[in-house]
Design a protein around this motif. Structure first.
Motif, PDB file in Angstrom:
ATOM      1  N   ARG A 224       0.845  -1.177   0.000  1.00 49.97           N
ATOM      2  CA  ARG A 224       0.000   0.000   0.000  1.00 49.97           C
ATOM      3  C   ARG A 224       0.889   1.239   0.000  1.00 49.97           C
ATOM      4  O   ARG A 224       1.803   1.358   0.817  1.00 49.97           O
ATOM      5  CB  ARG A 224      -0.881   0.018   1.246  1.00 49.97           C
ATOM      6  N   SER A 225       0.610   2.142  -0.896  1.00 51.53           N
ATOM      7  CA  SER A 225       1.325   3.409  -0.896  1.00 51.53           C
ATOM      8  C   SER A 225       0.822   4.237   0.275  1.00 51.53           C
ATOM      9  O   SER A 225      -0.363   4.223   0.610  1.00 51.53           O
ATOM     10  CB  SER A 225       1.065   4.171  -2.196  1.00 51.53           C
ATOM     11  N   THR A 226       1.745   4.939   0.896  1.00 51.28           N
ATOM     12  CA  THR A 226       1.370   5.787   2.026  1.00 51.28           C
ATOM     13  C   THR A 226       2.269   7.011   2.056  1.00 51.28           C
ATOM     14  O   THR A 226       3.372   6.995   1.511  1.00 51.28           O
ATOM     15  CB  THR A 226       1.472   5.000   3.351  1.00 51.28           C
ATOM     16  N   ASN A 227       1.790   8.041   2.648  1.00 47.91           N
ATOM     17  CA  ASN A 227       2.584   9.254   2.811  1.00 47.91           C
ATOM     18  C   ASN A 227       3.068   9.314   4.252  1.00 47.91           C
ATOM     19  O   ASN A 227       2.274   9.187   5.181  1.00 47.91           O
ATOM     20  CB  ASN A 227       1.760  10.503   2.505  1.00 47.91           C
TER      21      ASN A 227
END
Length: 82
Positions: A10-13
């Motif tokens: 999952r992409s996350t900031n």
């Protein structure tokens, strides 16, 4: 936790110290892999701490029972649960 079991990503900031990120890049450190590994360690430690807390009464009871029923000549240190 075994990373091979986790196939989805999952992409996350996230916000990280800029100087630390720059140094990691300069050292060719894969940030995703390093952060994933560190997060696995933190999650594992938290699960263990919560398990110990949730089972504290049972652990204390087992330790008390063991202390009261030690076989003479045996090593009590081997029978203490933590």
């Amino acid at each position: 936790m075994n990373t091979t079991m986790r196939s989805r990503k999952r992409s996350t900031n996230i916000s990280l110290d800029a100087a630390l990120v720059d140094e990691a890049k300069m050292l060719n450190i894969n940030l995703s892999a390093a952060l994933n590994s560190a997060l696995e360690d933190v999650v594992r430690a938290e699960r263990q701490a919560r398990w110990r807390q949730e089972n504290k009464a049972a652990i204390d009871a087992m330790n008390k029972f063991t202390a009261e029923h030690i076989i003479p000549g045996s090593s009590a240190a081997l029978r203490v649960f933590k």
